[in-house]
Write a protein that holds these residues in place. Structure first.
Motif, PDB file in Angstrom:
ATOM      1  N   PHE A 198       0.831  -1.200   0.000  1.00  0.00           N
ATOM      2  CA  PHE A 198       0.000   0.000   0.000  1.00  0.00           C
ATOM      3  C   PHE A 198       0.868   1.255   0.000  1.00  0.00           C
ATOM      4  O   PHE A 198       0.535   2.248  -0.644  1.00  0.00           O
ATOM      5  N   GLY A 253       0.118   3.217  -3.288  1.00  0.00           N
ATOM      6  CA  GLY A 253      -1.033   4.034  -2.935  1.00  0.00           C
ATOM      7  C   GLY A 253      -0.769   5.523  -3.098  1.00  0.00           C
ATOM      8  O   GLY A 253       0.359   5.964  -3.323  1.00  0.00           O
ATOM      9  N   THR A 309      -3.366   7.042   1.405  1.00  0.00           N
ATOM     10  CA  THR A 309      -3.192   5.605   1.636  1.00  0.00           C
ATOM     11  C   THR A 309      -1.831   5.321   2.245  1.00  0.00           C
ATOM     12  O   THR A 309      -1.702   4.492   3.136  1.00  0.00           O
ATOM     13  N   ARG A 310      -0.817   6.022   1.763  1.00  0.00           N
ATOM     14  CA  ARG A 310       0.536   5.858   2.291  1.00  0.00           C
ATOM     15  C   ARG A 310       0.598   6.235   3.765  1.00  0.00           C
ATOM     16  O   ARG A 310       1.178   5.522   4.573  1.00  0.00           O
TER      17      ARG A 310
END
Length: 66
Positions: free
Chosen positions: A19, A23, A27-28
């Motif tokens: 992710f 991402g 998201t990170r």
């Protein structure tokens, strides 16, 4: 059962990094926060599980040689 357990532990360890790599920024950030919270106990459990598994395997193979 052992392969399932090791596979599950590997997935839990690797998914946040996937992710984080693929991402977007939100998201990170969520993956990093999740990793800080969850990763330390999971790594401890994984090391205990692997140590127990290989410890029992080495003691049973040592008994087979004699």
């Amino acid at each position: 059962m052992t392969r399932f357990l090791f596979g599950l532990l590997a997935a839990v360890l690797l998914v946040p990094f996937l992710f984080a790599l693929f991402g977007d920024k939100d998201t990170r950030d969520a993956a990093y926060d999740w990793s800080k919270t969850i990763l330390a106990p999971v790594v401890g459990f994984a090391s205990a599980a692997v140590g127990y598994y290989y410890g029992t395997r080495s003691s049973t193979t040592a008994n087979d040689d004699s």
